[in-house]
Write a protein that holds these residues in place. Sequence first.
Motif, short mmCIF file in Angstrom:
data_model
loop_
_atom_site.label_atom_id
_atom_site.label_comp_id
_atom_site.label_asym_id
_atom_site.label_seq_id
_atom_site.Cartn_x
_atom_site.Cartn_y
_atom_site.Cartn_z
N ALA A 116 0.78 -1.27 0.03
CA ALA A 116 -0.04 -0.03 0.02
C ALA A 116 0.87 1.08 -0.13
O ALA A 116 0.68 2.18 -0.58
N ALA A 117 1.95 1.20 0.62
CA ALA A 117 2.76 2.42 0.96
C ALA A 117 3.31 2.58 -0.38
O ALA A 117 3.63 3.82 -1.10
N LEU A 118 3.83 1.47 -1.18
CA LEU A 118 4.43 1.81 -2.58
C LEU A 118 3.53 2.07 -3.59
O LEU A 118 4.09 2.88 -4.43
N ARG A 119 2.08 1.74 -3.19
CA ARG A 119 1.16 2.27 -4.31
C ARG A 119 0.94 3.59 -4.03
O ARG A 119 0.83 4.44 -4.97
N ASP A 120 1.03 4.01 -2.86
CA ASP A 120 0.63 5.41 -2.48
C ASP A 120 2.09 6.34 -3.33
O ASP A 120 1.95 7.21 -3.71
N LEU A 121 3.27 5.91 -3.33
CA LEU A 121 4.46 6.39 -4.00
C LEU A 121 4.36 6.47 -5.39
O LEU A 121 4.50 7.62 -6.17
N LEU A 122 3.56 5.35 -5.80
CA LEU A 122 3.57 5.54 -7.37
C LEU A 122 2.35 6.54 -7.79
O LEU A 122 2.37 7.09 -9.01
N ASP A 123 1.49 6.71 -6.93
CA ASP A 123 0.37 7.82 -7.20
C ASP A 123 0.98 9.10 -7.28
O ASP A 123 0.60 10.09 -8.01
N LEU A 124 1.96 9.34 -6.37
CA LEU A 124 3.02 10.50 -6.46
C LEU A 124 3.81 10.80 -7.53
O LEU A 124 3.82 11.72 -8.15
N GLN A 125 4.21 9.57 -7.92
CA GLN A 125 5.18 9.44 -9.35
C GLN A 125 4.06 9.93 -10.58
O GLN A 125 4.47 10.81 -11.43
N ARG A 126 3.00 9.49 -10.41
CA ARG A 126 1.75 9.55 -11.63
C ARG A 126 1.54 11.28 -11.65
O ARG A 126 1.46 12.03 -12.50
N ALA A 127 1.56 11.75 -10.44
CA ALA A 127 1.21 13.13 -10.19
C ALA A 127 2.23 14.20 -10.72
O ALA A 127 2.14 15.11 -11.41
N ALA A 128 3.61 13.73 -10.46
CA ALA A 128 4.78 14.49 -10.79
C ALA A 128 4.78 14.47 -12.48
O ALA A 128 5.21 15.48 -12.88
N MET A 129 4.38 13.25 -12.84
CA MET A 129 4.48 12.88 -14.37
C MET A 129 3.72 13.88 -15.26
O MET A 129 3.68 14.71 -15.99
N THR A 130 2.58 13.97 -14.72
CA THR A 130 1.33 14.95 -15.12
C THR A 130 1.62 16.38 -14.99
O THR A 130 1.42 16.97 -15.87
N ALA A 131 2.29 16.56 -13.83
CA ALA A 131 2.72 17.93 -13.56
C ALA A 131 3.87 18.28 -14.59
O ALA A 131 4.43 19.64 -14.29
N LYS A 132 4.65 17.54 -15.17
CA LYS A 132 5.61 17.81 -16.00
C LYS A 132 7.02 18.17 -15.25
O LYS A 132 7.66 19.27 -15.54
N ASP A 133 7.03 17.69 -14.03
CA ASP A 133 7.97 18.09 -13.07
C ASP A 133 9.12 16.84 -12.82
O ASP A 133 8.99 16.01 -12.10
N PRO A 134 10.11 17.01 -13.71
CA PRO A 134 11.22 15.96 -13.84
C PRO A 134 11.95 15.84 -12.44
O PRO A 134 12.25 14.37 -12.34
#
Length: 238
Positions: A116-134
């Motif tokens: 679950a903790a790693l899934r939360d981390l993937l959600d943050l990665q998706r948000a950073a990708m959407t925000a175009k924040d490398p």
Amino acid sequence: MSDMLHLDSLEHLTRPSVADQVFDALRAKILALDLPPSTKLSEVDVARQMGVSRQPVRDAFYRLSKLGFISIRPQRSTTVSQISTNAVMQARFIRAAIEAQTVRVACDKLTPADHAALRDLLDLQRAAMTAKDPLAFHALDDQFHRDLCERAGCGFAWEIIRENKSHMDRVRFLSLSFASQDAFGDHVAILDAIEARDAASAMSHMQLHLGRIRIQIERIRADNQSYFATEVPCIPDS
């Protein structure tokens, strides 16, 4: 006289030092290519710009040189190192060997809470990708790999990786302009396999994930020749 050992508070001990802050700031600028390869650095200039004395800058320069980010030539110059393709391939070789075994262990050891903790981390990665924040995506990418090691009880493995991946970091950062979706998809596939306790699949996906850099580096070199050192290849492409 008391034999009791007196220690500073944990809060005091864990605050980053000035040298740590200088190191972190310079590393981030080198990684993001705000300080591209071959840029000359001066202790005096950096100290003045950051409002600190020269000693923490000297300490930060030494740490960056040990990681391969800068080259110090005493009495001559200090420059941001060019990217070594051989060093990138060495780091990939080390990471692929270590992290494939790490995810094998993770399949047995990680709990639903870890998943679950790693899934939360993937959600943050998706948000950073959407925000175009490398920068944010790169930091979260590192955190995913580090957390896998630590949650599998292999934190020592991440320490070995961290000490060997500086050149790889810059290539990975440059790749995010066109490859972040692939990186994110790989992370999802790795975690899916871990949750299914399918060690063979997890190891295969990790090998694929870390192997992508072999193709990415050719594209990046073609667009940024001046960033790379001239050298004879000496690492097996396996």
